[in-house]
Design a protein around this motif. Structure first.
Motif, mmCIF file in Angstrom:
data_model
loop_
_atom_site.group_PDB
_atom_site.id
_atom_site.type_symbol
_atom_site.label_atom_id
_atom_site.label_comp_id
_atom_site.label_asym_id
_atom_site.label_seq_id
_atom_site.Cartn_x
_atom_site.Cartn_y
_atom_site.Cartn_z
ATOM 1 N N THR A 5 11.232 4.168 -34.276
ATOM 2 C CA THR A 5 10.694 2.836 -33.987
ATOM 3 C C THR A 5 9.487 2.548 -34.870
ATOM 4 O O THR A 5 8.591 3.391 -35.002
ATOM 5 C CB THR A 5 10.281 2.740 -32.506
ATOM 6 O OG1 THR A 5 11.425 2.957 -31.698
ATOM 7 C CG2 THR A 5 9.705 1.349 -32.194
ATOM 8 N N ILE A 6 9.509 1.371 -35.456
ATOM 9 C CA ILE A 6 8.388 0.936 -36.289
ATOM 10 C C ILE A 6 7.720 -0.255 -35.606
ATOM 11 O O ILE A 6 8.338 -1.314 -35.455
ATOM 12 C CB ILE A 6 8.872 0.523 -37.701
ATOM 13 C CG1 ILE A 6 9.574 1.702 -38.373
ATOM 14 C CG2 ILE A 6 7.720 -0.009 -38.543
ATOM 15 C CD1 ILE A 6 10.298 1.304 -39.648
ATOM 16 N N GLU A 7 6.488 -0.065 -35.179
ATOM 17 C CA GLU A 7 5.751 -1.164 -34.561
ATOM 18 C C GLU A 7 5.417 -2.202 -35.623
ATOM 19 O O GLU A 7 4.974 -1.865 -36.724
ATOM 20 C CB GLU A 7 4.455 -0.649 -33.929
ATOM 21 C CG GLU A 7 4.665 0.229 -32.708
ATOM 22 C CD GLU A 7 5.135 -0.563 -31.503
ATOM 23 O OE1 GLU A 7 4.836 -1.766 -31.427
ATOM 24 O OE2 GLU A 7 5.817 0.036 -30.640
ATOM 25 N N VAL A 8 5.616 -3.469 -35.308
ATOM 26 C CA VAL A 8 5.327 -4.535 -36.270
ATOM 27 C C VAL A 8 4.279 -5.494 -35.685
ATOM 28 O O VAL A 8 3.213 -5.672 -36.231
ATOM 29 C CB VAL A 8 6.598 -5.314 -36.652
ATOM 30 C CG1 VAL A 8 6.263 -6.427 -37.643
ATOM 31 C CG2 VAL A 8 7.642 -4.371 -37.247
ATOM 32 N N ARG A 9 4.603 -6.126 -34.591
ATOM 33 C CA ARG A 9 3.711 -7.055 -33.906
ATOM 34 C C ARG A 9 3.133 -8.097 -34.858
ATOM 35 O O ARG A 9 1.928 -8.333 -34.913
ATOM 36 C CB ARG A 9 2.588 -6.313 -33.175
ATOM 37 C CG ARG A 9 3.103 -5.246 -32.211
ATOM 38 C CD ARG A 9 2.021 -4.635 -31.381
ATOM 39 N NE ARG A 9 1.517 -5.558 -30.380
ATOM 40 C CZ ARG A 9 2.123 -5.852 -29.239
ATOM 41 N NH1 ARG A 9 3.298 -5.305 -28.961
ATOM 42 N NH2 ARG A 9 1.601 -6.682 -28.380
ATOM 43 N N GLU A 10 4.014 -8.705 -35.636
ATOM 44 C CA GLU A 10 3.584 -9.725 -36.606
ATOM 45 C C GLU A 10 4.106 -11.085 -36.191
ATOM 46 O O GLU A 10 5.303 -11.238 -35.928
ATOM 47 C CB GLU A 10 4.103 -9.377 -38.004
ATOM 48 C CG GLU A 10 3.717 -10.397 -39.060
ATOM 49 C CD GLU A 10 4.119 -9.964 -40.464
ATOM 50 O OE1 GLU A 10 4.151 -8.744 -40.726
ATOM 51 O OE2 GLU A 10 4.409 -10.844 -41.289
ATOM 52 N N ARG A 11 3.225 -12.069 -36.146
ATOM 53 C CA ARG A 11 3.654 -13.434 -35.824
ATOM 54 C C ARG A 11 4.652 -13.904 -36.877
ATOM 55 O O ARG A 11 4.442 -13.715 -38.083
ATOM 56 C CB ARG A 11 2.465 -14.403 -35.816
ATOM 57 C CG ARG A 11 1.596 -14.321 -34.589
ATOM 58 C CD ARG A 11 0.681 -15.546 -34.485
ATOM 59 N NE ARG A 11 0.053 -15.895 -35.743
ATOM 60 C CZ ARG A 11 0.294 -17.019 -36.412
ATOM 61 N NH1 ARG A 11 1.157 -17.906 -35.954
ATOM 62 N NH2 ARG A 11 -0.327 -17.274 -37.542
ATOM 63 N N VAL A 12 5.705 -14.535 -36.417
ATOM 64 C CA VAL A 12 6.764 -14.965 -37.332
ATOM 65 C C VAL A 12 6.222 -15.960 -38.349
ATOM 66 O O VAL A 12 6.596 -15.935 -39.519
ATOM 67 C CB VAL A 12 7.945 -15.561 -36.535
ATOM 68 C CG1 VAL A 12 8.983 -16.166 -37.474
ATOM 69 C CG2 VAL A 12 8.586 -14.484 -35.660
#
Lengths: 224, 82
Positions: A5-12
């Motif tokens: 799993t790669i955490e991203v948490r980036e607003r589109v």
């Protein structure tokens, strides 16, 4: 298999919003007011711009960026009405303009000789609502040939706009369109909306539109 | 569709050459985001069925507010399970 799993948490919209901020800052440095015109296909954006360029193109130093999925027909139509640059962006299938396209387009525009910049977005009431282009104001055109419930069906576009221009009012005697209900629907979505009514064909209501544009366009700087 | 394509761009940017190994893309969608989750899911399936991706599945996580963000990506890195 091993799943990692790669955490991203980036607003589109983060990248586009950053570019839009750069566009906005650049336009502000040059004192250019940008208006993002949005609507369904066929609501009359290009016709309204034709009349606007004819009446105010020189007075307000208007430049235009047009967005079309295919063809540069709109830009060709508008270029007839102004010697100033009309920049055509062909999105190649995309249903909206984005801030990068606008940033690229304004590189070809003499911003120091421009006071008012129209961005004629792709005809679509869904996708353009999500994409900040760096404009000062988004304006929705809403034709009397559409359904009165368009604001209820596409609320985000009307929420994000500050003004709605009811177009093709010359057709009101010929279409079963309830103007009061349509305006009430728009205001139910966004009570702060200003509403203008125009016919680019007959000229009805264009005076109010032109007055709004004159108020919006900043005076040319005389410094230096 | 434009939002799905932007999510695809973000995933490709994060993964680079590992994009074909993507198996799940998780997206947080707020109830005030102005996005219909089922429509977004449909569009994501189309985007992630197209190279450089190889059929990754979208996972929509509904939440409150106007958030719209890529939460995490899952890739099969080809290594055997521990």
């Amino acid at each position: 298999m091993a799943v990692r799993t790669i955490e991203v948490r980036e607003r589109v919209m983060a990248r586009n919003d950053e570019l839009a901020a750069q566009v906005r800052a650049r336009l502000a440095r040059h004192g250019v007011t940008a208006i993002n015109l949005v609507s369904s296909p066929g609501a009359g954006k290009t016709t309204l711009l034709e009349r606007t360029l004819g009446a105010l193109g020189e007075e307000l130093d208007i430049a235009v960026i047009t967005g079309d999925v295919q063809t540069q027909n709109d830009a060709d139509r508008l270029a007839v009405h102004t010697p100033r640059l009309v920049s055509a962006v062909v999105t190649g299938g995309a249903c909206h303009l984005d801030a990068l396209q606008v940033m690229t387009a304004i590189n070809a525009i003499e911003l120091e000789r421009t006071r008012l910049l129209f961005i004629e977005n792709v005809g679509n009431l869904v996708c353009p609502a999500n994409w900040d282009l760096g404009e000062k104001e988004m304006i929705v055109l809403f034709a009397v040939t559409e359904g009165e419930d368009k604001p209820l069906k596409y609320p985000k576009m009307f929420e994000n706009a500050r003004r709605v221009v009811m177009t093709k009012t010359d057709l009101l005697p010929h279409v079963p369109f309830d103007m009061d209900r349509a305006v009430a629907n728009a205001l139910s979505v966004n009570p702060a909306l200003d509403v203008l009514r125009v016919s680019a064909l007959t000229g009805e209501g264009l005076g109010g539109w032109f007055d709004f544009l004159r108020d919006s366009a900043r005076p040319v700087s005389t410094s230096g | 569709m434009s939002l799905a394509m932007e999510i695809g761009r973000i995933a490709e940017e994060k993964l680079g050459d590992a994009a074909p190994q993507l198996v799940t893309v998780a997206v947080d969608v707020g109830d005030s985001a102005g996005v219909e989750p089922s429509s977004l899911e449909f569009c994501l399936e189309a985007v992630f069925a197209t190279p450089p991706f190889a059929g990754a599945k979208p996972h929509i996580v509904r939440c409150s507010g106007d958030v719209l963000r890529v939460a995490y990506l899952e890739i099969d890195d080809g290594r055997p399970d521990d």
